[in-house]
Design an enzyme around this catalytic site. Structure first.
Site, PDB file in Angstrom:
ATOM      1  CG  HIS A 304      -2.055   0.939   1.106  1.00  0.00           C
ATOM      2  ND1 HIS A 304      -1.966   2.270   1.416  1.00  0.00           N
ATOM      3  CD2 HIS A 304      -3.318   0.725   0.665  1.00  0.00           C
ATOM      4  CE1 HIS A 304      -3.132   2.843   1.176  1.00  0.00           C
ATOM      5  NE2 HIS A 304      -3.974   1.925   0.717  1.00  0.00           N
ATOM      6  CG  ASP A 361      -8.642  -4.494  -2.587  1.00  0.00           C
ATOM      7  OD1 ASP A 361      -9.850  -4.381  -2.385  1.00  0.00           O
ATOM      8  OD2 ASP A 361      -7.936  -3.588  -3.069  1.00  0.00           O
TER       9      ASP A 361
HETATM   10  N1  ACO Z   1       4.098  -7.892  -4.685  1.00  0.00           N
HETATM   11  C1  ACO Z   1       5.432  -7.867  -4.890  1.00  0.00           C
HETATM   12  N2  ACO Z   1       6.195  -6.757  -4.790  1.00  0.00           N
HETATM   13  C2  ACO Z   1       5.582  -5.611  -4.485  1.00  0.00           C
HETATM   14  C3  ACO Z   1       4.197  -5.555  -4.245  1.00  0.00           C
HETATM   15  C4  ACO Z   1       3.453  -6.747  -4.357  1.00  0.00           C
HETATM   16  N3  ACO Z   1       2.133  -6.730  -4.148  1.00  0.00           N
HETATM   17  N4  ACO Z   1       3.851  -4.276  -3.955  1.00  0.00           N
HETATM   18  C5  ACO Z   1       4.974  -3.562  -4.002  1.00  0.00           C
HETATM   19  N5  ACO Z   1       6.031  -4.357  -4.326  1.00  0.00           N
HETATM   20  C6  ACO Z   1       7.432  -3.952  -4.415  1.00  0.00           C
HETATM   21  C7  ACO Z   1       7.666  -3.220  -5.712  1.00  0.00           C
HETATM   22  O1  ACO Z   1       8.101  -4.081  -6.740  1.00  0.00           O
HETATM   23  C8  ACO Z   1       8.729  -2.218  -5.313  1.00  0.00           C
HETATM   24  O2  ACO Z   1       9.967  -2.898  -5.305  1.00  0.00           O
HETATM   25  P1  ACO Z   1      11.351  -2.101  -5.642  1.00  0.00           P
HETATM   26  O3  ACO Z   1      11.538  -1.153  -4.505  1.00  0.00           O
HETATM   27  O4  ACO Z   1      12.372  -3.193  -5.673  1.00  0.00           O
HETATM   28  O5  ACO Z   1      11.149  -1.412  -6.952  1.00  0.00           O
HETATM   29  C9  ACO Z   1       8.389  -1.867  -3.872  1.00  0.00           C
HETATM   30  O6  ACO Z   1       7.660  -3.000  -3.375  1.00  0.00           O
HETATM   31  C10 ACO Z   1       7.535  -0.613  -3.726  1.00  0.00           C
HETATM   32  O7  ACO Z   1       6.385  -0.784  -4.553  1.00  0.00           O
HETATM   33  P2  ACO Z   1       5.757   0.391  -5.424  1.00  0.00           P
HETATM   34  O8  ACO Z   1       4.962  -0.191  -6.525  1.00  0.00           O
HETATM   35  O9  ACO Z   1       6.831   1.375  -5.792  1.00  0.00           O
HETATM   36  O10 ACO Z   1       4.819   1.038  -4.313  1.00  0.00           O
HETATM   37  P3  ACO Z   1       3.594   1.981  -4.591  1.00  0.00           P
HETATM   38  O11 ACO Z   1       3.337   2.689  -3.319  1.00  0.00           O
HETATM   39  O12 ACO Z   1       3.821   2.796  -5.802  1.00  0.00           O
HETATM   40  O13 ACO Z   1       2.416   0.960  -4.950  1.00  0.00           O
HETATM   41  C11 ACO Z   1       0.646  -0.604  -4.722  1.00  0.00           C
HETATM   42  C12 ACO Z   1       1.448   0.520  -4.042  1.00  0.00           C
HETATM   43  C13 ACO Z   1       0.178  -0.146  -6.126  1.00  0.00           C
HETATM   44  C14 ACO Z   1      -0.606  -0.870  -3.889  1.00  0.00           C
HETATM   45  C15 ACO Z   1       1.541  -1.879  -4.837  1.00  0.00           C
HETATM   46  O14 ACO Z   1       1.918  -2.302  -3.544  1.00  0.00           O
HETATM   47  C16 ACO Z   1       0.827  -3.022  -5.583  1.00  0.00           C
HETATM   48  O15 ACO Z   1       0.906  -3.061  -6.824  1.00  0.00           O
HETATM   49  N6  ACO Z   1       0.141  -3.940  -4.845  1.00  0.00           N
HETATM   50  C17 ACO Z   1      -0.638  -5.007  -5.480  1.00  0.00           C
HETATM   51  C18 ACO Z   1      -1.975  -4.460  -5.969  1.00  0.00           C
HETATM   52  C19 ACO Z   1      -2.918  -4.161  -4.834  1.00  0.00           C
HETATM   53  O16 ACO Z   1      -3.108  -4.966  -3.906  1.00  0.00           O
HETATM   54  N7  ACO Z   1      -3.586  -2.985  -4.940  1.00  0.00           N
HETATM   55  C20 ACO Z   1      -4.611  -2.576  -3.948  1.00  0.00           C
HETATM   56  C21 ACO Z   1      -4.092  -1.453  -3.108  1.00  0.00           C
HETATM   57  S1  ACO Z   1      -5.280  -0.986  -1.917  1.00  0.00           S
HETATM   58  C22 ACO Z   1      -6.433  -0.179  -2.778  1.00  0.00           C
HETATM   59  O17 ACO Z   1      -6.196   0.581  -3.675  1.00  0.00           O
HETATM   60  C23 ACO Z   1      -7.795  -0.444  -2.463  1.00  0.00           C
END
Ligand code: ACO
Length: 427
Positions: A304, A361
């Site tokens: 998140h 979620d």
């Molecule tokens: N699985 C694996 N790796 C992940 C995940 C995941 N679910 N989420 C983040 N990471 C990693 C990224 O690859 C990144 O790695 P890096 O630092 O080596 O590049 C690091 O963690 C940071 O992730 P970002 O994508 O830069 O974080 P951001 O804050 O931009 O994204 C998000 C947040 C979109 C929710 C992300 O965690 C994600 O894609 N999660 C899965 C989708 C999800 O569950 N979305 C619902 C969110 S809640 C809502 O909106 C209701």
């Protein structure tokens, strides 16, 4: 004395005021920065940018705190109803009994849809995703209900019309997609019971309303009711800042919510768990895929932008999934996979280092499956829950004298000026 920060740019000292929120959050007010220095700030995804002052929702991502108008989400989930929480978000106060009764009367009065809207649905391709239908239908409300008077009482009715009709529209979209007869709203039922009845009532086997399921739906929608400046709420504020009507603004929020990185994650989580179940993938294989930067697979329902600890909504949702399944005396193999996945991810150094915890979620699909809601409708369920939050945020935005049309800047990295070349002379 007013707190300020000093910034030195090109040898010149610039003094910028600090804004402090009621919970002690601090922000640097950079509104004069470009005018004074020619510089702008660069923050893709707005991770460090405050775009408004707001009195609606408070979140502390490090401590896992979520409060609406000061009330902790745990207390609202335990004691409130979705309609009461919606009232709280939009007006800022919990309703009196009289106010709540009046709200319920309006919600009932507004629940039927214009008959011509039904034809609108029937001409959609049968496999259309209900989120696409919903966003189009909400946008169409501007044409079907054009009376948007700039009078508070009338606007309050518009909010209730939206909250009431979105539920009828969602249930109707589902019934029509199955080729089944539409079930009309019943004035004797409360908001959540009415929705379940419109979804599942049948001439052959009448739907049996169950108090525990009605309560679970109330909690599900309370947990989704608002979440500060997330992707879809930002879409609502940005689109609304152009002074477009509220229906088109909410329609934009629905479109933003549809994406799998945002509200579409609840559908994506179940699809991921189904793939793991069907293909017999081990938990270790899933984690390896999620950690592999060359593999686009992510653990859906994990991570998140704001929460760097367990999402407080996920805790409540998980508990509710357990209660529902045990009440219905059902087991769900996907719940078992979800629990093992969570346990392994929370111990894994990659997830620990990056503070990746389950978000709302992760368990919401399990709860919706237990209620009998089909996977395609999951994000629609989220949208119905988030609607009061979008309305509250839009209302706050349009009545804020500081707000301006949203219009960010950019750092241009394209070609320098060059002369046009006629087509015959191009190499
Ligand atoms: N699985 C694996 N790796 C992940 C995940 C995941 N679910 N989420 C983040 N990471 C990693 C990224 O690859 C990144 O790695 P890096 O630092 O080596 O590049 C690091 O963690 C940071 O992730 P970002 O994508 O830069 O974080 P951001 O804050 O931009 O994204 C998000 C947040 C979109 C929710 C992300 O965690 C994600 O894609 N999660 C899965 C989708 C999800 O569950 N979305 C619902 C969110 S809640 C809502 O909106 C209701």
């Amino acid at each position: 004395m007013r707190e300020v920060v000093k910034l030195v740019i090109d040898g010149k000292e610039v003094i910028l005021p600090v804004i402090i929120g009621t919970e002690g959050e601090k922000g640097i007010d950079i509104r004069s920065l470009r005018q004074e220095t020619g510089y702008i700030t660069f923050d893709p995804g707005f991770g460090n940018t405050g775009t408004c002052r707001s009195a609606i929702t408070y979140m502390d991502g490090e401590k896992g705190i979520l409060r609406h108008r000061g009330y902790p989400i745990e207390q609202l989930a335990e004691h409130s109803t979705f309609v009461e929480t919606a009232y709280l978000l939009i007006t800022g106060q919990l309703p009196t009994l009289e106010e709540l009764t009046r709200t319920s009367v309006y919600l009932n009065d507004f629940s039927p849809l214009h008959e011509n809207m039904k034809a609108f649905y029937q001409n959609y391709p049968s496999k259309a995703h209900p989120m696409g239908i919903l966003s189009a239908m909400i946008n169409a409300m501007r044409s079907f209900y054009p009376e948007l008077l700039d009078i508070e009482e009338e606007m309050n009715k518009t909010y209730l019309r939206l909250i009431s009709k979105i539920r009828t529209m969602a249930a109707m979209a589902y019934r029509i997609s199955l080729g089944e007869r539409v079930v009309y709203p019943r004035p004797d039922l409360c908001y959540c019971a009415n929705f379940l009845n419109m979804m599942f009532d049948n001439v052959v086997v009448p739907y049996q309303l169950d108090d525990d399921l009605i309560r679970a739906l109330n909690v599900f929608w309370i947990l989704h009711a608002d979440h500060e400046q997330n992707c879809s709420t930002t879409a609502v504020r940005v689109v609304g800042s152009g002074k477009v009507n509220i229906y088109s603004t909410i329609s934009a929020g629905i479109s933003a919510l549809w994406g799998p990185l945002h509200g579409g994650a609840n559908q994506a989580v179940i699809q991921m768990l189904e793939v793991i179940h069907r293909n017999g993938l081990t938990i270790n294989e899933c984690l390896l895929k999620a950690k592999d930067r060359t593999d686009p697979f992510r653990l859906m329902g994990f991570g998140h932008r704001v929460y760097k600890t367990y999402d407080p909504r996920a805790k409540i949702m998980k508990k509710m999934g357990d209660i529902l399944l045990s009440k219905l005396k059902r087991t769900d193999p996907l719940l078992e996979i979800a629990q093992r996945l969570e346990e392994a991810a929370l111990k894994d150094p990659y997830f620990k280092e990056k503070n990746l915890y389950p978000n709302v979620d992760f368990y919401s699909g399990i709860v919706l499956r237990a209620m009998g809601i089909p996977t395609k409708m999951f994000t629609v369920m989220f949208a119905i829950g988030r609607l009061p939050g979008w309305i509250a945020q839009w209302k706050e935005d349009v009545s804020d004298p500081e707000m301006k049309i949203s219009r960010p800047r950019q750092i241009y990295e394209g070609s320098l000026e060059r002369d046009y070349i006629p087509i015959d002379n191009r190499a």
